[in-house]
Design a protein around this motif. Structure first.
Motif, short mmCIF file in Angstrom:
data_model
loop_
_atom_site.label_atom_id
_atom_site.label_comp_id
_atom_site.label_asym_id
_atom_site.label_seq_id
_atom_site.Cartn_x
_atom_site.Cartn_y
_atom_site.Cartn_z
N THR A 173 0.77 -1.01 -0.07
CA THR A 173 0.26 -0.05 -0.14
C THR A 173 0.53 0.96 -0.60
O THR A 173 0.51 2.18 -0.48
CB THR A 173 -1.16 0.14 0.77
OG1 THR A 173 -1.61 -1.27 1.30
CG2 THR A 173 -2.24 1.28 1.34
N VAL A 174 2.22 1.15 0.96
CA VAL A 174 3.09 2.08 0.77
C VAL A 174 3.49 2.63 -0.48
O VAL A 174 3.31 3.55 -0.81
CB VAL A 174 3.77 1.73 2.20
CG1 VAL A 174 4.92 2.87 1.91
CG2 VAL A 174 3.59 2.06 3.48
N ILE A 175 3.69 1.73 -1.10
CA ILE A 175 4.57 1.95 -2.59
C ILE A 175 3.75 2.19 -3.38
O ILE A 175 4.01 3.24 -4.42
CB ILE A 175 5.45 0.12 -2.67
CG1 ILE A 175 5.97 0.07 -1.99
CG2 ILE A 175 5.30 0.35 -3.87
CD1 ILE A 175 6.93 -1.34 -1.80
N ALA A 176 2.56 1.55 -3.13
CA ALA A 176 1.34 1.87 -4.23
C ALA A 176 1.04 3.27 -4.48
O ALA A 176 0.93 3.87 -5.24
CB ALA A 176 -0.12 1.30 -4.02
N VAL A 177 1.24 4.39 -3.20
CA VAL A 177 0.69 5.16 -2.75
C VAL A 177 1.90 6.09 -3.48
O VAL A 177 1.47 7.40 -3.77
CB VAL A 177 0.13 5.45 -1.25
CG1 VAL A 177 0.22 7.12 -1.28
CG2 VAL A 177 -0.89 5.02 -0.70
N LEU A 178 3.39 6.39 -3.05
CA LEU A 178 4.63 6.77 -3.88
C LEU A 178 4.40 6.76 -5.63
O LEU A 178 4.30 7.74 -5.77
CB LEU A 178 5.11 6.57 -3.26
CG LEU A 178 5.75 6.69 -1.71
CD1 LEU A 178 6.71 5.55 -1.35
CD2 LEU A 178 6.03 7.49 -1.41
N LEU A 193 1.56 5.21 -12.77
CA LEU A 193 -0.09 5.52 -12.28
C LEU A 193 0.22 3.77 -12.57
O LEU A 193 -1.22 2.95 -11.85
CB LEU A 193 -0.90 5.67 -13.36
CG LEU A 193 -0.90 7.47 -12.65
CD1 LEU A 193 -1.99 8.43 -13.41
CD2 LEU A 193 -1.03 7.74 -11.21
N VAL A 194 0.01 3.19 -13.71
CA VAL A 194 0.01 1.54 -14.22
C VAL A 194 0.05 0.69 -12.88
O VAL A 194 0.15 -0.26 -12.38
CB VAL A 194 0.14 1.74 -15.33
CG1 VAL A 194 0.14 -0.16 -15.50
CG2 VAL A 194 -0.69 2.02 -16.71
N VAL A 195 1.75 0.91 -12.78
CA VAL A 195 2.55 0.17 -11.81
C VAL A 195 1.57 0.22 -9.59
O VAL A 195 1.31 -0.62 -9.15
CB VAL A 195 3.97 1.04 -11.69
CG1 VAL A 195 4.07 -0.12 -9.69
CG2 VAL A 195 4.73 0.15 -12.54
N ALA A 196 0.73 1.21 -9.84
CA ALA A 196 0.40 1.93 -8.96
C ALA A 196 -1.13 0.67 -8.48
O ALA A 196 -1.45 0.67 -7.96
CB ALA A 196 0.00 3.56 -8.41
N ALA A 197 -1.65 1.21 -9.85
CA ALA A 197 -2.52 0.37 -9.78
C ALA A 197 -2.52 -1.77 -9.80
O ALA A 197 -3.11 -2.35 -9.07
CB ALA A 197 -3.80 0.41 -11.30
N VAL A 198 -1.26 -1.98 -9.98
CA VAL A 198 -0.93 -3.47 -9.89
C VAL A 198 -1.19 -3.15 -8.63
O VAL A 198 -0.94 -4.87 -7.89
CB VAL A 198 0.08 -3.69 -10.79
CG1 VAL A 198 0.70 -5.06 -10.45
CG2 VAL A 198 0.00 -3.39 -12.56
N PHE A 199 0.07 -3.27 -7.54
CA PHE A 199 0.19 -2.97 -6.32
C PHE A 199 -1.07 -3.38 -5.41
O PHE A 199 -1.64 -3.73 -4.62
CB PHE A 199 0.82 -1.91 -5.62
CG PHE A 199 2.50 -2.32 -5.95
CD1 PHE A 199 2.89 -3.04 -4.97
CD2 PHE A 199 3.35 -1.89 -6.99
CE1 PHE A 199 4.78 -3.39 -5.08
CE2 PHE A 199 4.58 -2.12 -7.23
CZ PHE A 199 5.24 -3.04 -6.15
N VAL A 200 -1.91 -2.09 -5.73
CA VAL A 200 -3.13 -2.11 -5.36
C VAL A 200 -4.02 -3.23 -5.35
O VAL A 200 -4.81 -3.94 -4.33
CB VAL A 200 -4.11 -0.59 -5.54
CG1 VAL A 200 -5.67 -0.94 -5.41
CG2 VAL A 200 -3.43 0.52 -4.86
N THR A 201 -3.87 -3.25 -6.58
CA THR A 201 -5.17 -4.82 -7.18
C THR A 201 -4.61 -5.84 -6.20
O THR A 201 -4.76 -6.87 -5.65
CB THR A 201 -4.93 -5.33 -8.27
OG1 THR A 201 -5.81 -3.78 -8.83
CG2 THR A 201 -5.73 -6.24 -9.06
N TRP A 202 -2.82 -5.96 -6.44
CA TRP A 202 -2.22 -7.44 -5.31
C TRP A 202 -2.78 -7.23 -4.40
O TRP A 202 -2.72 -8.42 -3.85
CB TRP A 202 -0.81 -7.33 -5.82
CG TRP A 202 0.28 -8.41 -4.89
CD1 TRP A 202 -0.12 -9.33 -4.60
CD2 TRP A 202 1.28 -8.06 -5.21
NE1 TRP A 202 1.08 -9.88 -4.51
CE2 TRP A 202 1.90 -8.90 -4.40
CE3 TRP A 202 2.35 -7.05 -5.30
CZ2 TRP A 202 3.41 -9.35 -4.22
CZ3 TRP A 202 4.03 -7.45 -4.83
CH2 TRP A 202 4.29 -8.44 -4.27
N GLN A 203 -2.98 -5.81 -3.65
CA GLN A 203 -2.50 -5.78 -2.17
C GLN A 203 -4.69 -6.17 -1.81
O GLN A 203 -5.08 -6.72 -0.98
CB GLN A 203 -2.85 -4.56 -1.31
CG GLN A 203 -2.90 -4.27 -0.11
CD GLN A 203 -3.60 -4.10 0.64
OE1 GLN A 203 -5.15 -3.09 -0.11
NE2 GLN A 203 -3.83 -4.83 2.30
#
Length: 88
Positions: free
Chosen positions: A23-28, A66-76
């Motif tokens: 989550t922290v990585i996705a926000v950054l 933004l795509v990478v952030a969406a991947v991290f949120v989806t993964w979480q």
């Protein structure tokens, strides 16, 4: 005596989900992605485009982040961190 499994896991609490590293990585990534996307849309000059060979690097890097952030949120969301049940 209860019939509960002592090794059972429970759903993540709100605090553990909030401070999950993903989550922290996705926000950054999202914050920097939004900044770069906006800079690419509104802050670029013709000289900057010429230096980059005609490619708006800020825009495409921002969209990629933004795509990478969406991947991290989806993964979480799909694979939340499970915590063990506290001992009674």
């Amino acid at each position: 005596m209860t019939n509960e499994d002592p090794n059972a896991t429970t759903a993540p609490s709100a605090a553990s989900a909030l401070f999950d590293l993903r989550t922290v990585i996705a926000v950054l990534f999202a914050v920097y992605g939004v900044l770069l996307t906006l800079l690419g849309l509104f802050g670029g000059s013709e000289a900057d485009l010429q230096k980059a060979g005609g490619i708006n690097l800020n825009l495409w890097t921002g969209v990629g982040m933004l795509v990478v952030a969406a991947v991290f949120v989806t993964w979480q969301r799909l694979r939340p961190t499970l915590t063990e049940a506290p001992p009674e």
